[in-house]
Design a protein around this motif. Structure first.
Motif, PDB file in Angstrom:
ATOM      1  N   VAL A  73       0.903  -1.047  -0.087  1.00  0.00           N
ATOM      2  CA  VAL A  73       0.055   0.078  -0.070  1.00  0.00           C
ATOM      3  C   VAL A  73       0.929   1.155  -0.019  1.00  0.00           C
ATOM      4  CG1 VAL A  73      -1.649   1.240   1.337  1.00  0.00           C
ATOM      5  CG2 VAL A  73      -1.966  -1.196   1.194  1.00  0.00           C
ATOM      6  N   VAL A  74       1.797   1.329   0.822  1.00  0.00           N
ATOM      7  CA  VAL A  74       2.722   2.245   0.954  1.00  0.00           C
ATOM      8  C   VAL A  74       3.550   2.618  -0.342  1.00  0.00           C
ATOM      9  CG1 VAL A  74       5.013   3.288   1.812  1.00  0.00           C
ATOM     10  CG2 VAL A  74       3.323   2.226   3.406  1.00  0.00           C
ATOM     11  N   TYR A  75       4.054   1.544  -1.140  1.00  0.00           N
ATOM     12  CA  TYR A  75       4.532   1.652  -2.279  1.00  0.00           C
ATOM     13  C   TYR A  75       3.699   2.311  -3.562  1.00  0.00           C
ATOM     14  CZ  TYR A  75       7.493   0.735  -6.540  1.00  0.00           C
ATOM     15  OH  TYR A  75       7.927   0.936  -7.640  1.00  0.00           O
ATOM     16  N   PHE A  76       2.610   1.723  -3.294  1.00  0.00           N
ATOM     17  CA  PHE A  76       1.399   1.997  -4.349  1.00  0.00           C
ATOM     18  C   PHE A  76       1.026   3.606  -4.251  1.00  0.00           C
ATOM     19  CE2 PHE A  76      -3.275   2.764  -5.519  1.00  0.00           C
ATOM     20  CZ  PHE A  76      -3.104   2.531  -6.800  1.00  0.00           C
ATOM     21  N   LEU A  77       0.787   4.015  -3.082  1.00  0.00           N
ATOM     22  CA  LEU A  77       0.541   5.402  -2.569  1.00  0.00           C
ATOM     23  C   LEU A  77       1.623   6.599  -3.099  1.00  0.00           C
ATOM     24  CD1 LEU A  77      -1.604   4.959   0.764  1.00  0.00           C
ATOM     25  CD2 LEU A  77      -2.587   5.482  -1.558  1.00  0.00           C
ATOM     26  N   VAL A  78       2.915   5.898  -2.710  1.00  0.00           N
ATOM     27  CA  VAL A  78       3.929   6.911  -3.029  1.00  0.00           C
ATOM     28  C   VAL A  78       4.076   7.015  -4.541  1.00  0.00           C
ATOM     29  CG1 VAL A  78       6.377   7.065  -3.149  1.00  0.00           C
ATOM     30  CG2 VAL A  78       5.357   6.327  -1.110  1.00  0.00           C
ATOM     31  N   GLN A  79       3.747   6.176  -5.376  1.00  0.00           N
ATOM     32  CA  GLN A  79       3.894   6.120  -6.889  1.00  0.00           C
ATOM     33  C   GLN A  79       2.629   6.989  -7.412  1.00  0.00           C
ATOM     34  OE1 GLN A  79       7.220   5.299  -7.000  1.00  0.00           O
ATOM     35  NE2 GLN A  79       6.497   4.852  -9.028  1.00  0.00           N
ATOM     36  N   SER A  80       1.445   6.565  -6.725  1.00  0.00           N
ATOM     37  CA  SER A  80       0.238   7.394  -7.291  1.00  0.00           C
ATOM     38  C   SER A  80       0.379   8.832  -7.114  1.00  0.00           C
ATOM     39  CB  SER A  80      -1.008   7.106  -6.307  1.00  0.00           C
ATOM     40  OG  SER A  80      -1.166   5.616  -6.539  1.00  0.00           O
ATOM     41  N   ASN A  81       1.201   9.463  -6.226  1.00  0.00           N
ATOM     42  CA  ASN A  81       1.291  10.743  -5.988  1.00  0.00           C
ATOM     43  C   ASN A  81       2.045  11.553  -7.096  1.00  0.00           C
ATOM     44  OD1 ASN A  81       0.465  12.783  -4.074  1.00  0.00           O
ATOM     45  ND2 ASN A  81       2.268  12.834  -3.123  1.00  0.00           N
ATOM     46  N   LEU A  82       2.602  10.636  -8.031  1.00  0.00           N
ATOM     47  CA  LEU A  82       3.558  11.399  -9.277  1.00  0.00           C
ATOM     48  C   LEU A  82       2.637  12.528 -10.113  1.00  0.00           C
ATOM     49  CD1 LEU A  82       5.763   9.513 -11.361  1.00  0.00           C
ATOM     50  CD2 LEU A  82       4.059  10.769 -12.422  1.00  0.00           C
ATOM     51  N   PRO A  83       1.304  12.118 -10.439  1.00  0.00           N
ATOM     52  CA  PRO A  83       0.541  12.987 -11.042  1.00  0.00           C
ATOM     53  C   PRO A  83       0.488  14.526 -10.577  1.00  0.00           C
ATOM     54  CG  PRO A  83      -0.514  10.936 -11.196  1.00  0.00           C
ATOM     55  CD  PRO A  83       0.534  10.897 -10.459  1.00  0.00           C
ATOM     56  N   PHE A  84       0.765  14.653  -9.215  1.00  0.00           N
ATOM     57  CA  PHE A  84       0.758  15.834  -8.589  1.00  0.00           C
ATOM     58  C   PHE A  84       1.892  16.808  -9.051  1.00  0.00           C
ATOM     59  CE2 PHE A  84      -2.053  14.088  -4.851  1.00  0.00           C
ATOM     60  CZ  PHE A  84      -3.345  14.703  -5.668  1.00  0.00           C
ATOM     61  N   TYR A  85       3.076  15.951  -9.429  1.00  0.00           N
ATOM     62  CA  TYR A  85       4.261  16.471  -9.908  1.00  0.00           C
ATOM     63  C   TYR A  85       4.098  16.940 -11.149  1.00  0.00           C
ATOM     64  CZ  TYR A  85       5.530  15.771  -5.130  1.00  0.00           C
ATOM     65  OH  TYR A  85       5.591  15.885  -3.758  1.00  0.00           O
ATOM     66  N   LEU A  86       3.228  16.410 -11.918  1.00  0.00           N
ATOM     67  CA  LEU A  86       3.026  17.113 -13.271  1.00  0.00           C
ATOM     68  C   LEU A  86       2.022  18.041 -13.261  1.00  0.00           C
ATOM     69  CD1 LEU A  86       3.012  13.574 -15.130  1.00  0.00           C
ATOM     70  CD2 LEU A  86       4.880  15.250 -14.715  1.00  0.00           C
ATOM     71  N   LEU A  87       1.270  18.281 -12.331  1.00  0.00           N
ATOM     72  CA  LEU A  87      -0.056  19.322 -12.178  1.00  0.00           C
ATOM     73  C   LEU A  87       0.628  20.421 -11.841  1.00  0.00           C
ATOM     74  CD1 LEU A  87      -3.011  20.064 -11.814  1.00  0.00           C
ATOM     75  CD2 LEU A  87      -2.832  19.350  -9.474  1.00  0.00           C
ATOM     76  N   MET A  88       1.800  20.453 -10.865  1.00  0.00           N
ATOM     77  CA  MET A  88       2.271  21.691 -10.566  1.00  0.00           C
ATOM     78  C   MET A  88       2.976  22.595 -11.713  1.00  0.00           C
ATOM     79  SD  MET A  88       4.235  21.393  -6.940  1.00  0.00           S
ATOM     80  CE  MET A  88       4.651  19.450  -7.093  1.00  0.00           C
ATOM     81  N   PRO A  89       3.655  21.915 -12.738  1.00  0.00           N
ATOM     82  CA  PRO A  89       4.364  22.579 -13.842  1.00  0.00           C
ATOM     83  C   PRO A  89       3.312  23.037 -14.932  1.00  0.00           C
ATOM     84  CG  PRO A  89       5.033  20.288 -13.944  1.00  0.00           C
ATOM     85  CD  PRO A  89       4.310  20.692 -12.612  1.00  0.00           C
ATOM     86  N   GLY A  90       2.141  22.067 -14.832  1.00  0.00           N
ATOM     87  CA  GLY A  90       1.099  22.480 -15.807  1.00  0.00           C
ATOM     88  C   GLY A  90       0.217  23.669 -15.188  1.00  0.00           C
ATOM     89  N   LEU A  91       0.075  24.095 -14.150  1.00  0.00           N
ATOM     90  CA  LEU A  91      -0.741  24.993 -13.556  1.00  0.00           C
ATOM     91  C   LEU A  91      -0.273  26.146 -13.133  1.00  0.00           C
ATOM     92  CD1 LEU A  91      -3.536  25.639 -12.622  1.00  0.00           C
ATOM     93  CD2 LEU A  91      -3.154  24.717 -10.381  1.00  0.00           C
TER      94      LEU A  91
END
Length: 262
Positions: A73-91
């Protein structure tokens, strides 16, 4: 970067420093995505999970069988947070460049800049860099904070660091800057037809919708991002960026801005 471009970048960054709305918005990204969200993840994961509880994540986590249910679960959630770091340079570049373009046009401060000997290309490139550089730097700093926090919290459990890995390096250092450039030039195109800053932001911010869709789909285990997928996406973004840069450069002409913008 020549002297004229560097001067425009410094001017734009100085104006950005005075804008509390943009500064507070940009400062909130590291606090939320690098600290608050991962802490919530890590502190709320139950300790008594079983393999049956995480069976739906099979195929989404490497070495599934070798990991404990909580590690999965920890590994999955850590990886699932990746799109947020694409949201930042997009917004973030949208917030900056919409004020830079529409705000200056509305306040009548764009015309004096256009009256200088600086070329239209240098003006546009300077404004672009002034929006891209802060967004990318904040993304990188946010990722550094996130990686340190995650590794510090999970190293004893896993015995190795989770971040950075290949997919995160591609996302943060290749995909993110390309998204930032796309965001700026999309805003340039939108700003040419807008007279209100917030309207320009809202229209330009449509770019973040696909990114949020990726986050939701990944969080529910419907898709799994991998390094190859992000490389392909990055190549596609590079092509789109080239097209938008040419379109934005063609649009950003003194006569057009003075007579038609706004």
């Amino acid at each position: 970067m020549n002297f004229d471009v560097a001067t425009i970048v410094l001017k734009e960054l100085e104006e950005l420093r005075k804008n509390r709305y943009i500064l507070s918005t940009m400062a909130s990204f590291p606090l939320i995505f690098s600290i608050a969200i991962p802490l919530i993840y890590l502190l709320t994961i139950p300790m008594n999970l079983t393999k049956s509880d995480v069976a739906m994540l099979f195929g989404h986590v490497p070495d599934f069988e070798a990991l404990s249910p909580r590690q999965i679960v920890v590994y999955f959630l850590v990886q699932s947070n990746l799109p947020f770091y694409l949201l930042m340079p997009g917004l973030m570049p949208t917030l900056i460049s919409s004020y830079s373009m529409v705000g200056e046009k509305k306040n009548g401060t764009l015309e004096p800049l256009l009256a200088t000997p600086v070329s239209s290309q240098d003006i546009l490139f300077g404004k672009t860099m002034a929006a891209v550089i802060p967004a990318v730097l904040i993304t990188w700093i946010s990722f550094l904070i996130y990686a340190i926090l995650i590794d510090a919290a999970t190293f004893n459990s896993f015995g190795y660091i989770l971040l950075p890995n290949g997919i995160w390096l591609v996302a943060v250092f290749i995909t993110a800057p390309l998204l930032a450039i796309l965001s700026v030039y999309a805003t340039v195109l939108v700003s040419s037809r807008m007279t209100d800053v917030r309207a320009s932001q809202q229209v330009s911010a449509v770019i973040v919708v696909p990114i949020m869709a990726v986050f939701v789909l990944q969080l529910f285990g419907m898709i799994t991002l991998d390094t190859l997928t992000l490389v392909v996406v990055s190549i596609g973004l590079l092509i789109v960026d080239v097209v938008l840069i040419r379109a934005g450069t063609a649009l950003f002409k003194r006569e057009e801005i003075l007579t038609k913008w706004g």
